[in-house]
Write an enzyme that holds these catalytic residues in place. Structure first.
Site, PDB file in Angstrom:
ATOM      1  N   LYS A 113      14.372  -1.088  -6.934  1.00 20.94           N
ATOM      2  CA  LYS A 113      14.853  -0.470  -5.695  1.00 20.94           C
ATOM      3  C   LYS A 113      15.080  -1.518  -4.612  1.00 20.94           C
ATOM      4  CE  LYS A 113      12.178   1.611  -2.702  1.00 20.94           C
ATOM      5  NZ  LYS A 113      12.592   1.009  -1.400  1.00 20.94           N
ATOM      6  N   HIS A 129       4.755   2.507  -7.910  1.00 21.44           N
ATOM      7  CA  HIS A 129       3.729   1.476  -8.055  1.00 21.44           C
ATOM      8  C   HIS A 129       2.924   1.682  -9.337  1.00 21.44           C
ATOM      9  CE1 HIS A 129       4.294   1.561  -3.550  1.00 21.44           C
ATOM     10  NE2 HIS A 129       4.440   0.277  -3.795  1.00 21.44           N
ATOM     11  N   GLY A 155       0.803  -1.205   0.000  1.00 19.10           N
ATOM     12  CA  GLY A 155       0.000   0.000   0.000  1.00 19.10           C
ATOM     13  C   GLY A 155       0.840   1.260   0.000  1.00 19.10           C
ATOM     14  N   SER A 178       7.533   4.493   0.043  1.00 17.45           N
ATOM     15  CA  SER A 178       6.421   4.892   0.898  1.00 17.45           C
ATOM     16  C   SER A 178       6.910   5.533   2.190  1.00 17.45           C
ATOM     17  CB  SER A 178       5.547   3.670   1.220  1.00 17.45           C
ATOM     18  OG  SER A 178       5.031   3.104   0.031  1.00 17.45           O
TER      19      SER A 178
END
Length: 293
Positions: free
Chosen positions: A150, A38, A32, A187
């Site tokens: 990454k 993403h 998420g 994130s």
């Protein structure tokens, strides 16, 4: 877009995709807090198949004691908006109880590759990653699974698991997506203060400098020139900056030639960041000059 919260509902929706003749399923596993990295994976997924499946699940098994599991961002409504905007076909948002039944005992070991670098700094991390990835691959049954470069060590561990366990899925690593200042999208970047972000950018800057070198020694010197500027900052704690074999993640010798990967990790403020850069190292040519009278 169909959003499912139970494994039973997901299985029904997944079977419906196949019944429609959409048999080339491409899967992107996420925790998420979806960002442009993403989105890039989802767009690539559309190019590679005829159905795109996303999971949104913050996996407790890959967080160690004292890590940021509790505060990891969980903006589910925003994440679903991103998935809808990018044309995702099916989203799985399971609970911990759904994926990890009471009394769970069996997990996956990442082996030697999972015990170095990130695995050494975060013991058990890659065991937790591979356990959830194997579960999701079993549930989703994709033909292709996409991961971001990454997390290069994670991708290498997943590829090793797929090979060792004879899983019928193609694992593809997509290029790292970076912000305008060079920082790899993550994130966790939202936790950085402006001053910490400036320090964090030194990781990408060091990798960029190393990428201009063609030998192990030159790459190390180039990276050190950048990292030396921040290594004594109180908020910056370098964990490692090493060159490894991109397949095994073993550290390479000084005379290595060919493909390599420069991997770095640091804690900036309260935030742990990782990054990497592929290199191609040339042979060192020793020339002798013959003087004649």
């Amino acid at each position: 877009m169909i959003v499912t919260y139970t494994l039973a509902d997901f299985a029904e929706a997944r079977n419906a995709l196949e019944a429609e003749g959409r048999r080339r399923v491409v899967f992107v596993a996420t925790m998420g807090a979806l960002h442009e990295g993403h989105r890039s994976l989802i767009r690539s997924a559309h190019r590679r198949g005829d159905a795109v499946v996303i999971s949104v699940f913050v996996n407790p098994l890959q967080f160690g004691p004292g890590e940021d599991y509790a505060r990891y961002p969980r903006p589910l409504s925003d994440d679903l908006d991103v998935c809808d905007a990018e044309g995702v076909d099916l989203v799985l948002v399971p609970t911990v109880a759904e994926l990890y039944p009471a009394g769970r005992q069996v997990s996956v070991s990442a082996g030697t590759m999972g015990s170095v670098l990130e695995g050494a700094s975060r013991p058990g991390h890659f065991d937790g990653v591979l356990t959830i990835v194997l579960k999701l691959l079993h549930l989703v049954r994709p033909q292709v699974a996409l991961f971001g470069q990454k997390d290069a060590q994670q991708v290498a561990c997943v590829q090793r698991m797929v090979t060792d366990l004879n899983l019928d899925v193609e694992v593809v690593s997509e290029p790292t997506v970076r912000e305008a200042d060079g920082l790899a999208l993550s994130s966790r970047n939202i936790f950085l203060t402006p001053a910490e972000r400036a320090m964090a950018c030194s990781l990408a800057a060091a990798l960029e400098k190393a990428a201009t070198a063609d030998t192990v020694a030159a790459a190390r010197i180039a990276a050190d020139e950048v990292l030396d500027r921040v290594q004594f900052e109180p908020a910056f704690e370098l964990d490692y900056a090493v060159m490894v074999n991109p397949t095994t993640f073993a550290e390479i010798p000084d005379d290595h030639t060919g493909p390599a990967l420069f991997v770095v990790a640091a804690k900036v403020g309260t935030t742990r960041l990782i990054d990497n850069m592929p290199l191609h190292l040339a042979a060192v040519i020793s020339e002798s000059v013959e003087l004649t009278a």
